[in-house]
Scaffold this active site. Sequence first.
Site, PDB file in Angstrom:
ATOM      1  N   GLU A 155      -9.506  16.801  -1.578  1.00 26.90           N
ATOM      2  CA  GLU A 155      -9.617  15.820  -2.673  1.00 26.90           C
ATOM      3  C   GLU A 155     -10.479  16.283  -3.850  1.00 26.90           C
ATOM      4  OE1 GLU A 155     -10.926  12.187  -0.817  1.00 26.90           O
ATOM      5  OE2 GLU A 155      -9.050  11.918   0.241  1.00 26.90           O
TER       6      GLU A 155
ATOM      7  N   ASN B  67      -6.002  20.053   0.627  1.00 21.73           N
ATOM      8  CA  ASN B  67      -5.484  18.737   1.023  1.00 21.73           C
ATOM      9  C   ASN B  67      -5.861  17.690  -0.029  1.00 21.73           C
ATOM     10  OD1 ASN B  67      -4.277  17.199   3.315  1.00 21.73           O
ATOM     11  ND2 ASN B  67      -6.278  16.181   3.406  1.00 21.73           N
TER      12      ASN B  67
ATOM     13  N   HIS C 130      -0.487   8.823   1.601  1.00 25.27           N
ATOM     14  CA  HIS C 130      -0.865   7.417   1.780  1.00 25.27           C
ATOM     15  C   HIS C 130      -0.011   6.612   0.808  1.00 25.27           C
ATOM     16  CE1 HIS C 130      -4.242   8.429   4.331  1.00 25.27           C
ATOM     17  NE2 HIS C 130      -4.727   9.249   3.425  1.00 25.27           N
TER      18      HIS C 130
ATOM     19  N   GLU D  93      -1.618  12.846   6.323  1.00 27.98           N
ATOM     20  CA  GLU D  93      -2.321  11.590   6.643  1.00 27.98           C
ATOM     21  C   GLU D  93      -1.415  10.387   6.388  1.00 27.98           C
ATOM     22  OE1 GLU D  93      -6.128  11.347   4.636  1.00 27.98           O
ATOM     23  OE2 GLU D  93      -6.567  13.453   5.004  1.00 27.98           O
TER      24      GLU D  93
ATOM     25  N   ASP E 202       0.475   7.116   6.003  1.00 27.25           N
ATOM     26  CA  ASP E 202       0.545   5.683   6.321  1.00 27.25           C
ATOM     27  C   ASP E 202       1.211   4.994   5.140  1.00 27.25           C
ATOM     28  OD1 ASP E 202      -1.721   5.744   4.593  1.00 27.25           O
ATOM     29  OD2 ASP E 202      -3.120   5.319   6.228  1.00 27.25           O
TER      30      ASP E 202
HETATM   31  C1  XIL Z   1     -10.954   8.068   6.459  1.00 23.17           C
HETATM   32  C2  XIL Z   1     -11.056   7.586   7.890  1.00 23.17           C
HETATM   33  O1  XIL Z   1      -9.784   7.170   8.318  1.00 23.17           O
HETATM   34  C3  XIL Z   1     -12.057   6.458   7.993  1.00 23.17           C
HETATM   35  O2  XIL Z   1     -12.293   6.156   9.375  1.00 23.17           O
HETATM   36  C4  XIL Z   1     -13.376   6.834   7.324  1.00 23.17           C
HETATM   37  O3  XIL Z   1     -14.240   5.708   7.318  1.00 23.17           O
HETATM   38  C5  XIL Z   1     -13.148   7.305   5.902  1.00 23.17           C
HETATM   39  O4  XIL Z   1     -12.230   8.386   5.923  1.00 23.17           O
HETATM   40  N1  XIL Z   1      -8.554  10.865   2.959  1.00 23.17           N
HETATM   41  C6  XIL Z   1      -8.993  11.721   3.945  1.00 23.17           C
HETATM   42  C7  XIL Z   1      -9.446  11.164   5.243  1.00 23.17           C
HETATM   43  O5  XIL Z   1      -8.920  12.933   3.780  1.00 23.17           O
HETATM   44  O6  XIL Z   1     -10.476  11.942   5.814  1.00 23.17           O
HETATM   45  C8  XIL Z   1      -9.879   9.739   5.125  1.00 23.17           C
HETATM   46  O7  XIL Z   1     -10.160   9.232   6.420  1.00 23.17           O
HETATM   47  C9  XIL Z   1      -8.821   8.917   4.423  1.00 23.17           C
HETATM   48  C10 XIL Z   1      -8.563   9.429   3.034  1.00 23.17           C
END
Ligand code: XIL
Length: 297
Positions: free
Chosen positions: A127, A167, A204, A233, A235
């Site tokens: 990020e 990432n 996401h 990741e 969702d």
């Molecule tokens: C999130 C986790 O799911 C949570 O449990 C934590 O509180 C915060 O981080 N991008 C990422 C992940 O790269 O590491 C993050 O995970 C979600 C967004």
Amino acid sequence: ESTLGAAAAQSGRYFGTAIAASRLSNSTYSTIAAREFNMITAENEMKPDATEPNRGQFTFSAGDQIYNWATQRGLKVRGHTLAWHAQQPGWMQNLSGSTLRQAMIDHINGVMAHYKGKLAAWDVVNEAFEENGSRRNSNLQRTGNDWIEAAFRAARTADPSVKLCYNDYNIENWSYAKTQGVYNMIRDFKSRGVPIDCVGLQTHFTGGSSLPGNFQTTLSSFAALGVDVALTEVDVTNSSTSQYAGLTQACLNVPRCIGITVWGVRDSDSWRSSESPLLFDGNGNKKAAYTSVLNAL
Ligand code: XIL
């Protein structure tokens, strides 16, 4: 095939999930996770605040709990993450300049040494871009614009065999400035020989029926630079079946899209639990989105 992992394996890909160490004692959770998935990411346990709570003092108990659980079941593990503006330990948040740059390198060396030769990939940097395509303003960025390549060079030396990934989120729409910013960095790295093997698109999604514009073009464009891509990741708000099927199909259509990871097992495990974004409901039942993914694989 009857599981996500086995179905993905038919085309040489994996299907993974994020795991929280604290949930492994829940048998519904661990049963689904071990049955359906063949790649595991630690949701928080391998992040900088977890692995180096005090400078120079590394802790791998929670990360190893996940690593051991996964590998004892024949599942592979992605490392997440080494350098990030968030979830830094307090001591790191307070550093700047060359001290922070050295602390970042030391962190990469310390964590990668522990997992050397054991992981499928590392999200080396997470990020690092703003939505407008410029570099995110962070304490790491303020150490100098070359901090990302410094992280990747250190990572390659620390573990030459593991795949090194960049990432990020909101880099799925090809027409989006942030996507182009990341793309230009990867192109620059490849042209100058900065070591990088893969780009992780967090994926996401916020629901609706269609995917972000030209999602598959984004995947194939990154791949054309000579890196693997992965959805790291996933969702989706309310588990839109069309979006889940579409993102799966897009990955399958791109030869260098090597796998898909959803960010949790059941809706109740999700960091976005109010949006019910995963493939299993809170009781561990398969949702319609599960079937749409399985059928697309
Ligand atoms: C999130 C986790 O799911 C949570 O449990 C934590 O509180 C915060 O981080 N991008 C990422 C992940 O790269 O590491 C993050 O995970 C979600 C967004």
